[in-house]
Design a protein around this motif. Structure first.
Motif, PDB file in Angstrom:
ATOM      1  N   ALA A 168       0.840  -1.208   0.000  1.00 28.72           N
ATOM      2  CA  ALA A 168       0.000   0.000   0.000  1.00 28.72           C
ATOM      3  C   ALA A 168       0.873   1.256   0.000  1.00 28.72           C
ATOM      4  CB  ALA A 168      -0.929  -0.009   1.211  1.00 28.72           C
ATOM      5  N   THR A 169       1.953   1.226   0.767  1.00 34.63           N
ATOM      6  CA  THR A 169       2.857   2.378   0.816  1.00 34.63           C
ATOM      7  C   THR A 169       3.539   2.581  -0.534  1.00 34.63           C
ATOM      8  OG1 THR A 169       3.207   2.050   3.182  1.00 34.63           O
ATOM      9  CG2 THR A 169       4.860   3.357   2.013  1.00 34.63           C
ATOM     10  N   VAL A 170       3.996   1.495  -1.145  1.00 32.31           N
ATOM     11  CA  VAL A 170       4.637   1.580  -2.460  1.00 32.31           C
ATOM     12  C   VAL A 170       3.622   2.054  -3.505  1.00 32.31           C
ATOM     13  CG1 VAL A 170       5.779   0.266  -4.305  1.00 32.31           C
ATOM     14  CG2 VAL A 170       6.436  -0.106  -1.917  1.00 32.31           C
ATOM     15  N   ALA A 171       2.405   1.550  -3.452  1.00 34.44           N
ATOM     16  CA  ALA A 171       1.371   1.979  -4.398  1.00 34.44           C
ATOM     17  C   ALA A 171       1.109   3.480  -4.255  1.00 34.44           C
ATOM     18  CB  ALA A 171       0.085   1.182  -4.180  1.00 34.44           C
ATOM     19  N   ALA A 172       1.062   3.972  -3.019  1.00 34.71           N
ATOM     20  CA  ALA A 172       0.857   5.407  -2.803  1.00 34.71           C
ATOM     21  C   ALA A 172       2.009   6.214  -3.403  1.00 34.71           C
ATOM     22  CB  ALA A 172       0.712   5.695  -1.311  1.00 34.71           C
ATOM     23  N   TYR A 173       3.247   5.739  -3.197  1.00 37.45           N
ATOM     24  CA  TYR A 173       4.410   6.419  -3.773  1.00 37.45           C
ATOM     25  C   TYR A 173       4.334   6.415  -5.300  1.00 37.45           C
ATOM     26  CZ  TYR A 173       9.219   7.361  -5.149  1.00 37.45           C
ATOM     27  OH  TYR A 173      10.333   7.891  -5.745  1.00 37.45           O
ATOM     28  N   CYS A 174       3.878   5.290  -5.852  1.00 37.19           N
ATOM     29  CA  CYS A 174       3.793   5.135  -7.308  1.00 37.19           C
ATOM     30  C   CYS A 174       2.559   5.816  -7.890  1.00 37.19           C
ATOM     31  CB  CYS A 174       3.774   3.646  -7.670  1.00 37.19           C
ATOM     32  SG  CYS A 174       5.284   2.780  -7.229  1.00 37.19           S
TER      33      CYS A 174
END
Length: 181
Positions: free
Chosen positions: A79-85
């Motif tokens: 979820a954190t990586v998706a938000a960054y992406c």
């Protein structure tokens, strides 16, 4: 001695008393944590197991099952990586693409144009040349030789047009202690 006396509650200290007292206190606390009168071998491991399961339940919001912590951490990282992406969900390759996209945007911001190989080096070289021209003057910049900027900086510091060895020391000591006679 005072600290040992305060910790042990006795004036009579023997080698090993502090270790024994620590052992006793830790075992008492583990027994309390387990809701038991007395510590038994394995209680510490069981206490840590209970505590980790309780913390996992706090994180997941549901009763503990094996694998919950791994799944929860996996979901949170994705979820954190998706938000960054800037995507709804994480897919393999998203992070690489996002880093490349963001790096390219920063390079374009730095160079002022869409990126081509060598742009960063060219932009840095152009900036360096502009700085040399501003610092030395246009004519001196055209005929620049290694060390010219240092000579100019030293000339500015000492107030002399032609630097000679020792001029910096003379200038500093003269400023600190006054000019010699």
């Amino acid at each position: 001695k005072k600290n040992a006396r305060d910790f042990l509650g006795t004036d009579d200290y023997k080698v090993g008393d502090i270790s024994k007292e620590l052992d006793s206190r830790v075992k008492d606390e583990v027994a309390k944590f387990r809701g038991k009168e007395e510590y038994e071998l394995g209680d510490f491991i069981m206490a840590m197991d209970d505590l980790s399961k309780q913390m996992t339940e706090d994180l997941t919001g549901k009763p503990y099952q094996a694998g919950d912590l791994t799944a929860e951490l996996d979901n949170r990282v994705k979820a954190t990586v998706a938000a960054y992406c800037e995507t709804e969900t994480y897919q393999v390759g998203d992070l690489t693409q996002a880093v490349a996209r963001k790096a390219q945007a920063r390079v374009e911001e730095f160079t002022g144009k869409p990126y081509e190989f060598g742009d960063i080096a060219r932009t840095l070289e152009e900036s360096r040349q502009e700085w040399v021209k501003d610092f030395l003057g246009e004519e001196a910049a055209k005929n620049y030789k290694f060390g010219d900027a240092t000579k100019k900086a030293l000339a500015n510091l000492t107030g002399k047009d032609d630097y000679q060895f020792g001029d910096v020391s003379k200038k500093i000591f003269g400023d600190l202690f006054g000019k010699g006679k």
